[in-house]
Design an enzyme around this catalytic site. Structure first.
Site, PDB file in Angstrom:
ATOM      1  N   PRO A  66       0.873  -1.053   0.127  1.00 16.13           N
ATOM      2  CA  PRO A  66      -0.068   0.090   0.031  1.00 16.13           C
ATOM      3  C   PRO A  66       0.779   1.168  -0.014  1.00 16.13           C
ATOM      4  CG  PRO A  66      -0.311  -1.413   2.018  1.00 16.13           C
ATOM      5  CD  PRO A  66       0.724  -2.040   1.222  1.00 16.13           C
ATOM      6  N   HIS A  67       0.664   2.119  -0.843  1.00 18.39           N
ATOM      7  CA  HIS A  67       1.438   3.372  -0.973  1.00 18.39           C
ATOM      8  C   HIS A  67       0.646   4.558  -1.274  1.00 18.39           C
ATOM      9  CE1 HIS A  67       1.343   1.569  -4.819  1.00 18.39           C
ATOM     10  NE2 HIS A  67       1.330   2.570  -5.337  1.00 18.39           N
TER      11      HIS A  67
END
Length: 154
Positions: A66-67
């Site tokens: 996740p970014h």
């Protein structure tokens, strides 16, 4: 780029409590916020959840990255979480995710953001490294594995 330059030892959850995508994101952002001054939890969580709406950041084979980009950050920062049970994160291969590398980057440092994503993608291609992360006893052992991996890359 060294993974341990992004990841504080205390931003590692050896066993995530959360069992949902939003819960995992909240839990890992909590790790970041507790270690870094000036981070606004709600803004970062919202940025990550908005990014997830574009498509899952689960890359398959039990890994998700996740970014997002957010205000109030000077450099890319990371948190890591592990779920022995595995969590449905919407991976294309349909498999649960066990290893989570969360990245948050400054709005104006796209290059660093991409370098960090590439570094993590490279790390998780190593099946023995992933198995070691899954088998590590605690957050200290996980951090040591990452530190050792950084040493190999030098």
């Amino acid at each position: 780029m060294l993974i341990t330059s992004l990841l504080d030892n205390k931003a590692i959850k050896a066993e995530l409590v959360s069992r949902s995508k939003p819960g995992v994101i909240e839990e890992l952002v909590g790790c970041l916020v507790s270690q870094r001054q000036g981070l606004v939890r709600e803004e970062i969580v919202n940025a990550l959840l908005e990014r997830e709406k574009l498509g899952s950041t689960a890359i398959g084979k039990g890994v998700a990255i996740p970014h997002a980009k957010a205000k109030g950050i000077e450099n890319v920062v990371a948190a890591f979480g592990r779920s022995s049970q595995g969590i449905d994160f919407g991976a294309e291969d349909g498999k649960p995710v066990h290893l989570f590398f969360l990245l948050v980057a400054p709005l104006d440092k796209a290059g660093d953001h991409l370098k960090a994503l590439a570094k993590i993608a490279q790390l998780v291609k190593d099946e023995s490294f992933k198995k070691s992360l899954l088998a590590a006893k605690n957050h200290g052992a996980i951090f040591k594995l990452m530190k050792d991996k950084d040493e190999e890359a030098r």
